[in-house]
Motif scaffolding. Structure first.
Motif, PDB file in Angstrom:
ATOM      1  N   TRP A  61     107.651  50.888  -3.634  1.00  0.00           N
ATOM      2  CA  TRP A  61     107.625  52.100  -4.450  1.00  0.00           C
ATOM      3  C   TRP A  61     108.876  52.184  -5.307  1.00  0.00           C
ATOM      4  O   TRP A  61     108.816  52.657  -6.464  1.00  0.00           O
ATOM      5  CB  TRP A  61     107.491  53.329  -3.547  1.00  0.00           C
ATOM      6  N   GLY A  62     109.996  51.716  -4.781  1.00  0.00           N
ATOM      7  CA  GLY A  62     111.212  51.673  -5.580  1.00  0.00           C
ATOM      8  C   GLY A  62     111.079  50.739  -6.768  1.00  0.00           C
ATOM      9  O   GLY A  62     111.539  51.035  -7.878  1.00  0.00           O
ATOM     10  N   LEU A  63     110.439  49.587  -6.550  1.00  0.00           N
ATOM     11  CA  LEU A  63     110.211  48.633  -7.632  1.00  0.00           C
ATOM     12  C   LEU A  63     109.327  49.238  -8.714  1.00  0.00           C
ATOM     13  O   LEU A  63     109.613  49.114  -9.914  1.00  0.00           O
ATOM     14  CB  LEU A  63     109.563  47.366  -7.071  1.00  0.00           C
ATOM     15  N   ALA A  64     108.245  49.895  -8.304  1.00  0.00           N
ATOM     16  CA  ALA A  64     107.344  50.508  -9.273  1.00  0.00           C
ATOM     17  C   ALA A  64     108.078  51.539 -10.123  1.00  0.00           C
ATOM     18  O   ALA A  64     107.916  51.591 -11.351  1.00  0.00           O
ATOM     19  CB  ALA A  64     106.165  51.156  -8.550  1.00  0.00           C
ATOM     20  N   LEU A  65     108.913  52.354  -9.480  1.00  0.00           N
ATOM     21  CA  LEU A  65     109.665  53.376 -10.210  1.00  0.00           C
ATOM     22  C   LEU A  65     110.687  52.751 -11.146  1.00  0.00           C
ATOM     23  O   LEU A  65     110.836  53.175 -12.301  1.00  0.00           O
ATOM     24  CB  LEU A  65     110.356  54.309  -9.214  1.00  0.00           C
ATOM     25  N   ALA A  66     111.392  51.739 -10.676  1.00  0.00           N
ATOM     26  CA  ALA A  66     112.417  51.094 -11.503  1.00  0.00           C
ATOM     27  C   ALA A  66     111.803  50.456 -12.749  1.00  0.00           C
ATOM     28  O   ALA A  66     112.340  50.586 -13.860  1.00  0.00           O
ATOM     29  CB  ALA A  66     113.161  50.046 -10.675  1.00  0.00           C
ATOM     30  N   VAL A  67     110.688  49.756 -12.581  1.00  0.00           N
ATOM     31  CA  VAL A  67     110.039  49.116 -13.731  1.00  0.00           C
ATOM     32  C   VAL A  67     109.494  50.173 -14.687  1.00  0.00           C
ATOM     33  O   VAL A  67     109.573  50.020 -15.919  1.00  0.00           O
ATOM     34  CB  VAL A  67     108.922  48.168 -13.266  1.00  0.00           C
ATOM     35  N   ALA A  68     108.954  51.267 -14.151  1.00  0.00           N
ATOM     36  CA  ALA A  68     108.442  52.340 -15.002  1.00  0.00           C
ATOM     37  C   ALA A  68     109.566  52.955 -15.839  1.00  0.00           C
ATOM     38  O   ALA A  68     109.377  53.251 -17.035  1.00  0.00           O
ATOM     39  CB  ALA A  68     107.767  53.412 -14.149  1.00  0.00           C
ATOM     40  N   LEU A  69     110.736  53.144 -15.238  1.00  0.00           N
ATOM     41  CA  LEU A  69     111.873  53.682 -15.984  1.00  0.00           C
ATOM     42  C   LEU A  69     112.336  52.707 -17.061  1.00  0.00           C
ATOM     43  O   LEU A  69     112.662  53.106 -18.194  1.00  0.00           O
ATOM     44  CB  LEU A  69     113.020  53.997 -15.028  1.00  0.00           C
ATOM     45  N   LEU A  70     112.360  51.417 -16.727  1.00  0.00           N
ATOM     46  CA  LEU A  70     112.719  50.400 -17.722  1.00  0.00           C
ATOM     47  C   LEU A  70     111.722  50.412 -18.877  1.00  0.00           C
ATOM     48  O   LEU A  70     112.103  50.326 -20.050  1.00  0.00           O
ATOM     49  CB  LEU A  70     112.760  49.023 -17.061  1.00  0.00           C
TER      50      LEU A  70
END
Length: 365
Positions: A61-70
């Motif tokens: 879930w952290g990865l999904a959020l980080a990529v979405a912010l990028l």
């Protein structure tokens, strides 16, 4: 996480945190007007909900959020707007699946349905932002690597135009190979259902995590080694209308051209196509799916056979060079093998305790 991880096990630290919070609530020094028993119930409820949503892994879930912010920052800088409908539907679907995971977890205690909902939510949550990132990296417009890939393919002894001509001479074979190639996506859903239904939940979580790792790795490599594919390289970019044999090989070319030229202004989720040539994600997914389904009686051997056909079909129906297939195979084997090594080290770690599975559950790997 071990394949034998109980499906209802909270995330690491959850139980310790709950015990500390409950102890604090009972402390006479806390100064709170609430009694310990009154505060313990909502804390326990929050703990059950967080445990129900902990899998496949908090880092996912952290990865999904980080990529979405990028993606958000990159979209703003490039001036590309997202068409809201498709992305809104995807976000709503993830939210609905997470709500179902809570419902089927601590409330109704339906482990199979919880696993199905949570794995589906995780796959959608990571795939959508990585797909957007995939398109954004194409705006770098780095030099295409088709000539290098074609030379490497020739050095490996494959004459791609001759191979394609042989497929054209066998239209029925080409059609069946293309049909197998296009089952790759639906097999993801089949894998989630099969592993959930057989309570191979640890294996399901591993499948979702490795799917995310492979997808992101492939997208990053492809960003640095962009290519249009052999149909363009060898001047074969015209096919009969309605042909499924080369649909996967050609449907990305228009988007690739606009992205590299900087003329794409709006991105709709339903219009996103796979732009990757090197390495082949279809091969990665074929190997990963075959691994995931292998232990299931009957279905496992069938999945292995079908995905072996997909690997072969990727060359023609997917419009890939031979090095694309080899790189995809090596990458997927490396990720799966790396997981096995890490899992073995954790198992042998001194003092490591494994909680027993709840009564009546079966979580083989």
């Amino acid at each position: 996480m071990s394949d034998a991880t109980p499906i209802s096990m909270p995330a690491r630290g959850t139980r310790r945190g709950l015990a500390e919070a409950a102890s604090l609530a009972r402390s006479p020094l806390s100064g709170s007007p609430l009694s310990g028993s009154a505060l313990a119930k909502p804390i326990a409820r929050i703990g059950r909900v967080s445990a129900a949503l902990a899998a496949p892994h908090p880092a996912l879930w952290g990865l999904a959020l980080a990529v979405a912010l990028l993606d958000a920052v990159w979209l703003r800088r490039t001036g590309i707007a997202l068409a809201p409908f498709g992305f809104g539907v995807a976000a709503g679907l993830v939210a609905a699946l997470l709500a179902l995971a809570v419902l089927f977890g601590p409330i109704l205690s339906e482990p199979k349905l919880r696993a199905m909902a949570l794995a589906s939510a995780g796959l959608i949550a990571v795939t959508v932002p990585i797909a957007v990132l995939h398109y954004l990296t194409a705006t770098w417009a780095l030099p295409l690597a088709d000539a290098r890939l074609a030379r490497a393919e020739a050095a490996l002894g494959l004459d791609w135009p001759a191979y394609y001509a042989a497929l054209q001479a066998q239209p029925r074979l080409a059609w069946w190979l293309a049909l197998a190639y296009h089952t790759s996506g639906p097999q993801v859903g089949l894998t989630v259902i099969a592993l959930s239904a057989t309570l191979r939940v640890g294996r399901l979580w591993a499948y979702v995590r490795m799917f995310a790792v492979l997808l992101l790795t492939v997208v990053l490599i492809a960003a640095l080694v962009p290519a249009a594919g052999p149909f363009v390289q060898y001047g074969l970019a015209t096919v009969p209308d309605g042909s499924i044999e080369t649909l996967g090989a050609l449907w990305h070319l228009d988007a690739l051209e606009h992205l590299r030229a900087g003329t794409l202004r709006t991105l709709a989720l339903e219009d996103i196509r796979g732009l990757v040539t090197f390495p082949s994600f279809h091969v990665c997914l074929a190997v990963l799916t075959a691994w995931a389904l292998a232990p299931i009686p009957v279905l496992g051997p069938l999945a292995i056979a079908l995905n072996a056909v997909i690997v072969v079909a990727t060359l023609g129906a997917g419009g890939h060079y031979l090095p694309d297939l080899l790189a995809g195979f090596v990458l997927s084997v490396t990720v799966i093998g790396g997981r096995a090594i890490l899992r073995g080290r954790r198992t042998r770690a001194p003092g490591l305790l494994t909680e027993p599975a709840p009564h009546g559950s079966r979580c083989p790997g």
